[in-house]
Design a protein around this motif. Sequence first.
Motif, PDB file in Angstrom:
ATOM      1  N   GLU A 151       1.231  13.789   0.115  1.00 46.23           N
ATOM      2  CA  GLU A 151       0.376  13.477  -1.028  1.00 46.23           C
ATOM      3  C   GLU A 151       0.553  12.046  -1.527  1.00 46.23           C
ATOM      4  O   GLU A 151      -0.190  11.597  -2.403  1.00 46.23           O
ATOM      5  CB  GLU A 151       0.656  14.461  -2.165  1.00 46.23           C
ATOM      6  CG  GLU A 151       0.350  15.908  -1.791  1.00 46.23           C
ATOM      7  CD  GLU A 151       0.647  16.880  -2.925  1.00 46.23           C
ATOM      8  OE1 GLU A 151       1.283  16.446  -3.906  1.00 46.23           O
ATOM      9  OE2 GLU A 151       0.243  18.048  -2.825  1.00 46.23           O
ATOM     10  N   GLY A 152       1.559  11.352  -1.017  1.00 48.45           N
ATOM     11  CA  GLY A 152       1.799   9.968  -1.420  1.00 48.45           C
ATOM     12  C   GLY A 152       2.343   9.164  -0.254  1.00 48.45           C
ATOM     13  O   GLY A 152       2.923   9.723   0.687  1.00 48.45           O
ATOM     14  N   VAL A 153       2.130   7.876  -0.305  1.00 51.02           N
ATOM     15  CA  VAL A 153       2.575   6.989   0.774  1.00 51.02           C
ATOM     16  C   VAL A 153       3.323   5.788   0.203  1.00 51.02           C
ATOM     17  O   VAL A 153       3.129   5.433  -0.965  1.00 51.02           O
ATOM     18  CB  VAL A 153       1.367   6.524   1.622  1.00 51.02           C
ATOM     19  CG1 VAL A 153       0.860   7.659   2.490  1.00 51.02           C
ATOM     20  CG2 VAL A 153       0.227   5.984   0.752  1.00 51.02           C
ATOM     21  N   PRO A 154       4.198   5.175   1.044  1.00 52.15           N
ATOM     22  CA  PRO A 154       4.446   5.470   2.458  1.00 52.15           C
ATOM     23  C   PRO A 154       5.230   6.769   2.640  1.00 52.15           C
ATOM     24  O   PRO A 154       5.975   7.196   1.764  1.00 52.15           O
ATOM     25  CB  PRO A 154       5.266   4.269   2.921  1.00 52.15           C
ATOM     26  CG  PRO A 154       6.008   3.833   1.700  1.00 52.15           C
ATOM     27  CD  PRO A 154       5.032   4.044   0.570  1.00 52.15           C
ATOM     28  N   PHE A 155       5.047   7.358   3.810  1.00 53.43           N
ATOM     29  CA  PHE A 155       5.740   8.582   4.165  1.00 53.43           C
ATOM     30  C   PHE A 155       6.208   8.430   5.607  1.00 53.43           C
ATOM     31  O   PHE A 155       5.409   8.142   6.498  1.00 53.43           O
ATOM     32  CB  PHE A 155       4.808   9.792   4.029  1.00 53.43           C
ATOM     33  CG  PHE A 155       5.517  11.113   4.061  1.00 53.43           C
ATOM     34  CD1 PHE A 155       5.998  11.696   2.896  1.00 53.43           C
ATOM     35  CD2 PHE A 155       5.706  11.784   5.260  1.00 53.43           C
ATOM     36  CE1 PHE A 155       6.644  12.916   2.916  1.00 53.43           C
ATOM     37  CE2 PHE A 155       6.347  13.008   5.298  1.00 53.43           C
ATOM     38  CZ  PHE A 155       6.828  13.580   4.124  1.00 53.43           C
ATOM     39  N   PHE A 156       7.513   8.613   5.813  1.00 58.02           N
ATOM     40  CA  PHE A 156       8.119   8.386   7.124  1.00 58.02           C
ATOM     41  C   PHE A 156       8.588   9.707   7.725  1.00 58.02           C
ATOM     42  O   PHE A 156       9.230  10.509   7.043  1.00 58.02           O
ATOM     43  CB  PHE A 156       9.342   7.464   7.008  1.00 58.02           C
ATOM     44  CG  PHE A 156       9.087   6.180   6.278  1.00 58.02           C
ATOM     45  CD1 PHE A 156       8.781   5.015   6.964  1.00 58.02           C
ATOM     46  CD2 PHE A 156       9.163   6.114   4.884  1.00 58.02           C
ATOM     47  CE1 PHE A 156       8.563   3.816   6.295  1.00 58.02           C
ATOM     48  CE2 PHE A 156       8.943   4.932   4.196  1.00 58.02           C
ATOM     49  CZ  PHE A 156       8.636   3.784   4.915  1.00 58.02           C
ATOM     50  N   ILE A 157       8.296   9.914   8.995  1.00 55.65           N
ATOM     51  CA  ILE A 157       8.763  11.105   9.700  1.00 55.65           C
ATOM     52  C   ILE A 157       9.524  10.632  10.939  1.00 55.65           C
ATOM     53  O   ILE A 157       8.956   9.952  11.797  1.00 55.65           O
ATOM     54  CB  ILE A 157       7.598  12.020  10.114  1.00 55.65           C
ATOM     55  CG1 ILE A 157       6.743  12.376   8.896  1.00 55.65           C
ATOM     56  CG2 ILE A 157       8.134  13.284  10.793  1.00 55.65           C
ATOM     57  CD1 ILE A 157       5.444  13.070   9.248  1.00 55.65           C
ATOM     58  N   SER A 175      10.057   9.922   1.766  1.00 53.21           N
ATOM     59  CA  SER A 175       8.860   9.560   1.024  1.00 53.21           C
ATOM     60  C   SER A 175       9.125   8.357   0.134  1.00 53.21           C
ATOM     61  O   SER A 175      10.195   8.240  -0.468  1.00 53.21           O
ATOM     62  CB  SER A 175       8.404  10.747   0.173  1.00 53.21           C
ATOM     63  OG  SER A 175       7.260  10.415  -0.580  1.00 53.21           O
ATOM     64  N   GLY A 176       8.152   7.454   0.050  1.00 48.36           N
ATOM     65  CA  GLY A 176       8.281   6.288  -0.808  1.00 48.36           C
ATOM     66  C   GLY A 176       8.882   5.096  -0.088  1.00 48.36           C
ATOM     67  O   GLY A 176       9.379   5.209   1.033  1.00 48.36           O
ATOM     68  N   ALA A 177       8.830   3.939  -0.760  1.00 47.54           N
ATOM     69  CA  ALA A 177       9.350   2.699  -0.174  1.00 47.54           C
ATOM     70  C   ALA A 177      10.870   2.672  -0.324  1.00 47.54           C
ATOM     71  O   ALA A 177      11.432   1.903  -1.111  1.00 47.54           O
ATOM     72  CB  ALA A 177       8.715   1.494  -0.841  1.00 47.54           C
ATOM     73  N   GLN A 178      11.522   3.529   0.437  1.00 49.58           N
ATOM     74  CA  GLN A 178      12.980   3.619   0.379  1.00 49.58           C
ATOM     75  C   GLN A 178      13.621   2.311   0.841  1.00 49.58           C
ATOM     76  O   GLN A 178      13.020   1.525   1.554  1.00 49.58           O
ATOM     77  CB  GLN A 178      13.464   4.773   1.258  1.00 49.58           C
ATOM     78  CG  GLN A 178      12.891   6.123   0.897  1.00 49.58           C
ATOM     79  CD  GLN A 178      13.439   6.665  -0.414  1.00 49.58           C
ATOM     80  OE1 GLN A 178      14.463   6.202  -0.906  1.00 49.58           O
ATOM     81  NE2 GLN A 178      12.761   7.641  -0.982  1.00 49.58           N
ATOM     82  N   PHE A 210      -5.827   7.810   2.923  1.00 49.23           N
ATOM     83  CA  PHE A 210      -6.774   7.154   2.021  1.00 49.23           C
ATOM     84  C   PHE A 210      -6.348   7.415   0.582  1.00 49.23           C
ATOM     85  O   PHE A 210      -6.464   8.535   0.084  1.00 49.23           O
ATOM     86  CB  PHE A 210      -8.192   7.668   2.267  1.00 49.23           C
ATOM     87  CG  PHE A 210      -8.729   7.346   3.631  1.00 49.23           C
ATOM     88  CD1 PHE A 210      -9.184   6.075   3.931  1.00 49.23           C
ATOM     89  CD2 PHE A 210      -8.752   8.311   4.631  1.00 49.23           C
ATOM     90  CE1 PHE A 210      -9.660   5.757   5.205  1.00 49.23           C
ATOM     91  CE2 PHE A 210      -9.223   8.021   5.900  1.00 49.23           C
ATOM     92  CZ  PHE A 210      -9.681   6.737   6.188  1.00 49.23           C
ATOM     93  N   LEU A 211      -5.830   6.375  -0.068  1.00 46.40           N
ATOM     94  CA  LEU A 211      -5.395   6.516  -1.458  1.00 46.40           C
ATOM     95  C   LEU A 211      -6.553   6.935  -2.353  1.00 46.40           C
ATOM     96  O   LEU A 211      -6.383   7.725  -3.277  1.00 46.40           O
ATOM     97  CB  LEU A 211      -4.805   5.197  -1.959  1.00 46.40           C
ATOM     98  CG  LEU A 211      -3.387   4.858  -1.512  1.00 46.40           C
ATOM     99  CD1 LEU A 211      -3.027   3.464  -1.990  1.00 46.40           C
ATOM    100  CD2 LEU A 211      -2.392   5.872  -2.037  1.00 46.40           C
ATOM    101  N   ASN A 212      -7.707   6.376  -2.092  1.00 45.84           N
ATOM    102  CA  ASN A 212      -8.896   6.707  -2.868  1.00 45.84           C
ATOM    103  C   ASN A 212     -10.030   6.995  -1.887  1.00 45.84           C
ATOM    104  O   ASN A 212     -10.783   6.091  -1.517  1.00 45.84           O
ATOM    105  CB  ASN A 212      -9.272   5.555  -3.797  1.00 45.84           C
ATOM    106  CG  ASN A 212     -10.449   5.900  -4.695  1.00 45.84           C
ATOM    107  OD1 ASN A 212     -10.918   7.039  -4.698  1.00 45.84           O
ATOM    108  ND2 ASN A 212     -10.923   4.930  -5.447  1.00 45.84           N
ATOM    109  N   PRO A 213     -10.153   8.244  -1.440  1.00 43.46           N
ATOM    110  CA  PRO A 213     -11.160   8.583  -0.428  1.00 43.46           C
ATOM    111  C   PRO A 213     -12.599   8.297  -0.858  1.00 43.46           C
ATOM    112  O   PRO A 213     -13.491   8.213  -0.006  1.00 43.46           O
ATOM    113  CB  PRO A 213     -10.950  10.087  -0.207  1.00 43.46           C
ATOM    114  CG  PRO A 213      -9.576  10.366  -0.714  1.00 43.46           C
ATOM    115  CD  PRO A 213      -9.360   9.420  -1.846  1.00 43.46           C
TER     116      PRO A 213
END
Length: 222
Positions: free
Chosen positions: A186-192, A200-203, A47-50
């Motif tokens: 702490e930020g999105v998108p995040f890929f595992i 992390s980020g829109a790579q 949630f970017l803004n909970p």
Amino acid sequence: MILNIDLVSDFVCPWCFLGKVRLDRAIEEVKASRPDLDIRINWLPFFLNPDTPEAGEPYREFLEAKFGGPLKADAVLAKVSEAAAEDGLTYAFEHIRTRPDTLQAHRLMYRAQAVGQTPARIQALAGALFAAHFQEGRDIGDKDTLADIAAANGERRDTVREWLDGREDIDKVRRMAEGVRRQGVEGVPFFIFNRKLAASGAQSAAVLGAAILQSLEAGRPS
């Protein structure tokens, strides 16, 4: 061989939409040389803004308050649009009236994964949620809108609409979102990738593709 990708995102994050597009391209390119590879994406909520009100909030007012005025908000949107254009993705920010609370959208995605929908349908649902918000200006916090999106993705509209009126899985979605934050996202998108590598980020698709291949190598016995 199976590769699991956990993708942490929010459906009102424009960089997450771009991240999905680039990941799709990376997967397509990797599978061209590795057709035996079974890639499964697990969408995790963020949630970017909970504190977003349940009914949502005016989109433009939110942007201007967040970025410090109309000119700065326009500059941010222009930056996103410019980056996405290279991947053939377009946004229609001017059509967005509401910045929705995405709890119900995340809940719909959780349901699709929990009932075992195919990877293709799950990816299609994610794409439809992003497109509804960023390209069609629809309110993806609205239950009728979400039921329409689910129906277009092969579900029974009345079944989904009735389910959305209930409370099932709300606590699970919230706990999952809290869990990824506790893990340091702490930020999105995040890929595992296979729980071994993270990005992390829109790579770019090239970077994501390299991460996929590297995670496969990391999983091989030495």
